[in-house]
Scaffold this active site. Structure first.
Site, PDB file in Angstrom:
ATOM      1  N   GLY A  15     -14.976 -15.689  -4.080  1.00  0.00           N
ATOM      2  CA  GLY A  15     -13.905 -14.962  -4.775  1.00  0.00           C
ATOM      3  C   GLY A  15     -13.543 -13.693  -4.023  1.00  0.00           C
ATOM      4  CB  ILE A 148     -15.817  -7.781  -8.677  1.00  0.00           C
ATOM      5  CG1 ILE A 148     -15.884  -9.155  -9.343  1.00  0.00           C
ATOM      6  CG2 ILE A 148     -14.605  -7.667  -7.771  1.00  0.00           C
ATOM      7  CD1 ILE A 148     -14.815  -9.359 -10.423  1.00  0.00           C
ATOM      8  CG  ASP A 149     -19.565 -11.200 -10.063  1.00  0.00           C
ATOM      9  OD1 ASP A 149     -18.530 -10.811 -10.634  1.00  0.00           O
ATOM     10  OD2 ASP A 149     -19.725 -12.373  -9.677  1.00  0.00           O
ATOM     11  NE  ARG A 193     -20.746 -17.580 -10.958  1.00  0.00           N
ATOM     12  CZ  ARG A 193     -19.885 -18.505 -11.398  1.00  0.00           C
ATOM     13  NH1 ARG A 193     -18.618 -18.232 -11.544  1.00  0.00           N
ATOM     14  NH2 ARG A 193     -20.304 -19.718 -11.689  1.00  0.00           N
ATOM     15  NE  ARG A 296     -11.615 -12.881  -7.703  1.00  0.00           N
ATOM     16  CZ  ARG A 296     -11.865 -14.177  -7.925  1.00  0.00           C
ATOM     17  NH1 ARG A 296     -12.915 -14.533  -8.639  1.00  0.00           N
ATOM     18  NH2 ARG A 296     -11.103 -15.088  -7.428  1.00  0.00           N
TER      19      ARG A 296
HETATM   20  O1  F6P Z   1     -17.908 -13.793  -8.406  1.00  0.00           O
HETATM   21  C1  F6P Z   1     -16.710 -13.165  -8.688  1.00  0.00           C
HETATM   22  C2  F6P Z   1     -16.049 -13.798  -9.875  1.00  0.00           C
HETATM   23  O2  F6P Z   1     -14.845 -13.116 -10.105  1.00  0.00           O
HETATM   24  C3  F6P Z   1     -16.906 -13.882 -11.130  1.00  0.00           C
HETATM   25  O3  F6P Z   1     -16.988 -12.669 -11.818  1.00  0.00           O
HETATM   26  C4  F6P Z   1     -16.225 -14.990 -11.884  1.00  0.00           C
HETATM   27  O4  F6P Z   1     -17.100 -15.653 -12.774  1.00  0.00           O
HETATM   28  C5  F6P Z   1     -15.807 -15.910 -10.780  1.00  0.00           C
HETATM   29  O5  F6P Z   1     -15.716 -15.143  -9.596  1.00  0.00           O
HETATM   30  C6  F6P Z   1     -14.494 -16.592 -11.032  1.00  0.00           C
HETATM   31  O6  F6P Z   1     -14.206 -17.401  -9.947  1.00  0.00           O
HETATM   32  P1  F6P Z   1     -12.872 -18.265  -9.812  1.00  0.00           P
HETATM   33  O7  F6P Z   1     -11.761 -17.317  -9.544  1.00  0.00           O
HETATM   34  O8  F6P Z   1     -13.155 -19.152  -8.674  1.00  0.00           O
HETATM   35  O9  F6P Z   1     -12.710 -18.984 -11.113  1.00  0.00           O
END
Ligand code: F6P
Length: 369
Positions: A15, A148-149, A193, A296
């Site tokens: 991400g 970001i996590d 997450r 994000r």
């Molecule tokens: O790991 C960063 C993150 O934004 C998490 O907080 C979130 O669960 C995940 O990526 C979402 O990913 P995607 O945009 O692939 O659904």
């Protein structure tokens, strides 16, 4: 003895997070200062493994000119993917079903054929695990911690986290007045997450009344009690921050989508569940706000920008010192290097004995336990 470096490549995976472009800029300028050329790989490793997708080439020269004026921009000029692990690359099998193949050898062959001497891999746990595996296969690799996590081990923080927390805090600031005007309970679901860093930090900074984290299986009874108590004191509204990975003590993880075809499971929905329960139990109107991908986006904060620039420059210095298989880490006040093997596959949860958790409790914030 390994040969001297002349050309390095950089890729961004997983991400996106604010600060990626600042890392790219720092890597390219620091490399140029040493007389090295920089190359960008598009969309993780897809630029190498699926070059036909890119009209202008899957790998392209990153000149000093190309990285001008990008340090403050969100996203990544290289593109990224969460579905391009070269060790488990998604493919269509002979019988038409989808499967995975190991295409990691092609990465090493590409580097050898194009005389690319090293890789700077910018990513979270997934990308750094891949970086570690490529290093073990013989590629010179340095990792840079992004997400970001903030759930990566061995670094005080990752870049991207501060921007996400700052934005979530601003959202909470804005939600106080509307919640108060309508005497509502507002439930704010944030990403993160399986770790509660974003929820905890933004919840405290944004004066939330309850914060629910994946690290503390929660019970809604104390949250309901707190909402009632606030009402009795004439404070007729409440803000509840819920991490997307928070789990009720007698419930389950809420998923927006199950894992499928190389995609990890997608978390989401716990905010809705909590709002519904709180409305039923308190009789107050409860609404949910899901911040999702807004966390994000946007320009990196100056903290993230500086961290990203320091990480990028330090990654090139590591290669210059002959290091490989390491990740740049923040160890206040300096950056240092830790083994990728010590980071790969290890999640950093919020420690329950941290002073930040204690601060939340001291401020009277309910953590659902
Ligand atoms: O790991 C960063 C993150 O934004 C998490 O907080 C979130 O669960 C995940 O990526 C979402 O990913 P995607 O945009 O692939 O659904």
């Amino acid at each position: 003895m390994t040969h001297p470096i002349r050309r390095i490549a950089i890729c961004t995976g997983g991400g996106d997070a604010p600060g990626l472009n600042a890392v790219i800029r720092a890597v390219v300028l620091t490399a140029a200062n040493r007389g090295w050329e920089g190359y960008g790989i598009r969309d993780g490793f897809n630029g190498i493994l699926c070059p036909e997708r890119y009209l202008e080439g899957g790998v392209f020269r990153l000149t000093e000119e190309r990285v001008r004026g990008i340090g403050h921009l969100g996203g990544t000029i290289l593109g990224t993917t969460s579905r391009g692990n070269p060790f488990h690359f998604p493919t269509r099998l002979a019988d038409g079903s989808s499967g995975e193949v190991d295409r990691s050898d092609e990465i090493l062959e590409y580097f050898a054929r194009h005389e690319l001497d090293a890789l700077v891999s910018v990513g979270g746990d997934g990308s750094l695990t891949i970086a570690d595996a490529l290093h073990k296969k013989g590629l010179r690799v340095v990792g840079v911690p992004k997400t970001i996590d903030n759930d990566l081990d061995k670094t005080v923080t990752t870049f991207g986290f501060d921007t996400a927390v700052s934005f979530a805090t601003e959202c909470l600031d804005r939600l106080h007045s509307t919640a108060e005007s309508h005497q509502r309970v507002l439930v704010v679901e944030v990403m993160g997450r399986y770790a509660g860093w974003i929820a905890l930090h933004s919840g405290i900074a944004g004066n939330a009344h309850s914060i629910l984290l994946p690290e503390i299986p929660f019970d809604l009874e104390p949250v309901v009690r707190q909402i009632r108590q606030r009402d009795e004191q004439g404070r007729m509204y409440s803000l509840v921050v819920v991490a997307e990975g928070a789990i009720p003590r007698h419930g389950h993880l809420e998923l927006a989508a199950a894992a499928q075809g190389g995609h990890e499971q997608r978390l989401g929905g716990i905010g809705e569940h909590v709002a519904k329960q709180l409305q039923e139990r308190t009789g107050k109107e409860a609404r949910v706000v899901v911040l999702g991908h807004l966390l994000r986006g946007g320009s990196p904060t100056s903290f993230d920008r500086l961290a990203a620039l320091r990480f990028g420059a330090a990654a090139v210095r590591a290669l210059d010192q002959g290091l490989s298989g390491v990740m740049v880490a923040l160890a206040f006040p300096n950056v240092n290097y830790v083994a990728l093997a010590d980071v790969a596959g290890r999640m950093k949860a919020v420690p329950m004995d941290s002073d930040t958790v204690q601060t939340a409790r001291d401020l009277g914030i309910c953590l659902g336990d």
